[in-house]
Motif scaffolding. Structure first.
Motif, mmCIF file in Angstrom:
data_model
loop_
_atom_site.group_PDB
_atom_site.id
_atom_site.type_symbol
_atom_site.label_atom_id
_atom_site.label_comp_id
_atom_site.label_asym_id
_atom_site.label_seq_id
_atom_site.Cartn_x
_atom_site.Cartn_y
_atom_site.Cartn_z
ATOM 1 N N GLU A 54 1.404 -1.089 -0.085
ATOM 2 C CA GLU A 54 0.420 -0.142 -0.275
ATOM 3 C C GLU A 54 0.614 1.252 0.016
ATOM 4 O O GLU A 54 1.686 1.637 1.386
ATOM 5 C CB GLU A 54 -1.039 -0.073 1.491
ATOM 6 C CG GLU A 54 -2.132 1.389 0.712
ATOM 7 C CD GLU A 54 -2.969 0.271 2.648
ATOM 8 O OE1 GLU A 54 -2.512 1.259 3.521
ATOM 9 O OE2 GLU A 54 -3.397 -0.044 2.436
ATOM 10 N N CYS A 55 0.596 2.090 -1.399
ATOM 11 C CA CYS A 55 1.545 3.250 -1.508
ATOM 12 C C CYS A 55 0.868 4.660 -1.378
ATOM 13 O O CYS A 55 -0.588 4.334 -1.439
ATOM 14 C CB CYS A 55 2.586 3.181 -2.181
ATOM 15 S SG CYS A 55 3.235 1.365 -2.990
ATOM 16 N N ALA A 56 0.993 5.626 -1.778
ATOM 17 C CA ALA A 56 0.643 6.390 -1.387
ATOM 18 C C ALA A 56 -0.245 6.830 -2.461
ATOM 19 O O ALA A 56 -1.062 7.248 -3.126
ATOM 20 C CB ALA A 56 1.646 7.691 -0.920
ATOM 21 N N SER A 57 0.805 6.088 -3.775
ATOM 22 C CA SER A 57 -0.001 6.015 -4.937
ATOM 23 C C SER A 57 -1.252 5.371 -5.394
ATOM 24 O O SER A 57 -1.917 4.731 -6.824
ATOM 25 C CB SER A 57 0.829 6.413 -5.948
ATOM 26 O OG SER A 57 1.472 5.258 -6.360
ATOM 27 N N GLY A 58 -1.115 3.709 -4.278
ATOM 28 C CA GLY A 58 -2.319 3.003 -4.067
ATOM 29 C C GLY A 58 -1.666 1.772 -4.159
ATOM 30 O O GLY A 58 -0.962 1.628 -3.855
ATOM 31 N N THR A 59 -2.634 0.372 -4.337
ATOM 32 C CA THR A 59 -1.777 -0.636 -3.942
ATOM 33 C C THR A 59 -1.262 -1.219 -5.427
ATOM 34 O O THR A 59 -1.307 -1.210 -6.034
ATOM 35 C CB THR A 59 -2.915 -2.078 -3.537
ATOM 36 O OG1 THR A 59 -3.911 -1.344 -2.642
ATOM 37 C CG2 THR A 59 -2.552 -2.931 -3.108
ATOM 38 N N ARG A 60 -0.313 -1.546 -4.885
ATOM 39 C CA ARG A 60 1.389 -2.069 -5.788
ATOM 40 C C ARG A 60 1.488 -3.432 -5.375
ATOM 41 O O ARG A 60 1.695 -3.947 -4.282
ATOM 42 C CB ARG A 60 2.742 -1.227 -6.331
ATOM 43 C CG ARG A 60 2.526 0.139 -6.103
ATOM 44 C CD ARG A 60 2.140 0.572 -7.429
ATOM 45 N NE ARG A 60 3.228 0.450 -8.600
ATOM 46 C CZ ARG A 60 4.806 0.688 -8.765
ATOM 47 N NH1 ARG A 60 4.358 1.853 -8.045
ATOM 48 N NH2 ARG A 60 4.902 0.491 -9.593
ATOM 49 N N LYS A 61 1.222 -4.065 -6.889
ATOM 50 C CA LYS A 61 2.257 -5.448 -6.384
ATOM 51 C C LYS A 61 3.228 -5.778 -6.048
ATOM 52 O O LYS A 61 4.220 -5.792 -8.195
ATOM 53 C CB LYS A 61 1.271 -6.628 -7.735
ATOM 54 C CG LYS A 61 -0.418 -6.790 -7.362
ATOM 55 C CD LYS A 61 -1.371 -7.651 -7.918
ATOM 56 C CE LYS A 61 -2.536 -7.773 -7.795
ATOM 57 N NZ LYS A 61 -3.342 -8.364 -8.706
ATOM 58 N N ILE A 62 3.614 -6.286 -5.905
ATOM 59 C CA ILE A 62 5.679 -6.686 -5.940
ATOM 60 C C ILE A 62 6.138 -7.952 -6.171
ATOM 61 O O ILE A 62 5.271 -8.953 -5.128
ATOM 62 C CB ILE A 62 6.082 -6.147 -4.791
ATOM 63 C CG1 ILE A 62 5.926 -4.825 -4.338
ATOM 64 C CG2 ILE A 62 7.608 -5.907 -4.962
ATOM 65 C CD1 ILE A 62 6.239 -3.139 -5.720
ATOM 66 N N HIS A 63 6.414 -8.354 -7.407
ATOM 67 C CA HIS A 63 7.190 -9.689 -7.629
ATOM 68 C C HIS A 63 7.872 -10.048 -7.571
ATOM 69 O O HIS A 63 8.292 -11.276 -6.856
ATOM 70 C CB HIS A 63 6.460 -9.982 -9.527
ATOM 71 C CG HIS A 63 5.106 -9.963 -9.831
ATOM 72 N ND1 HIS A 63 4.373 -10.981 -9.490
ATOM 73 C CD2 HIS A 63 4.452 -8.915 -9.563
ATOM 74 C CE1 HIS A 63 3.202 -10.478 -9.368
ATOM 75 N NE2 HIS A 63 3.523 -9.635 -10.176
ATOM 76 N N SER A 64 8.875 -9.068 -7.486
ATOM 77 C CA SER A 64 10.613 -9.542 -6.873
ATOM 78 C C SER A 64 10.996 -8.219 -6.279
ATOM 79 O O SER A 64 11.053 -6.776 -7.089
ATOM 80 C CB SER A 64 11.358 -10.168 -7.998
ATOM 81 O OG SER A 64 11.271 -9.044 -9.046
ATOM 82 N N GLY A 65 11.706 -8.608 -5.606
ATOM 83 C CA GLY A 65 12.923 -7.272 -4.537
ATOM 84 C C GLY A 65 13.068 -7.766 -2.772
ATOM 85 O O GLY A 65 13.046 -8.297 -2.669
ATOM 86 N N GLU A 66 13.917 -6.644 -2.391
ATOM 87 C CA GLU A 66 14.482 -6.906 -1.452
ATOM 88 C C GLU A 66 13.700 -5.493 -0.056
ATOM 89 O O GLU A 66 13.270 -4.806 -0.640
ATOM 90 C CB GLU A 66 15.009 -6.602 -1.311
ATOM 91 C CG GLU A 66 16.040 -6.313 0.219
ATOM 92 C CD GLU A 66 17.445 -6.060 -0.025
ATOM 93 O OE1 GLU A 66 18.082 -5.946 1.804
ATOM 94 O OE2 GLU A 66 18.464 -6.107 -0.977
#
Length: 70
Positions: A54-66
């Motif tokens: 949940e970001c300021a710009s809306g809900t983002r789907k994160i598929h990879s990262g740290e």
């Protein structure tokens, strides 16, 4: 091993509520680095296992990262 037949039949969907109830970063402020650097609140996972952030710009789907706690 006992739940593999259920996973084979339904995929991850049947396990999402339990995962979201138990994951360590639930409803906590995190930063994600990878192809994008984002900050937000970890809200669980979706049917494909992506982190819902949940970001300021809306809900983002994160598929990879740290993912790090802030």
């Amino acid at each position: 091993l006992q739940v593999l037949p259920q996973f084979s039949d339904t995929g991850l969907t049947a396990f999402i509520p339990r995962w979201n109830a138990l994951h360590a970063f639930a409803d906590r402020q995190v930063s994600v680095s990878g192809s994008h650097n984002l900050n937000g609140i970890a809200k669980g996972i979706d049917e494909q296992g992506a982190l819902l952030l949940e970001c300021a710009s809306g809900t983002r789907k994160i598929h990879s990262g740290e993912v790090k706690l802030k």
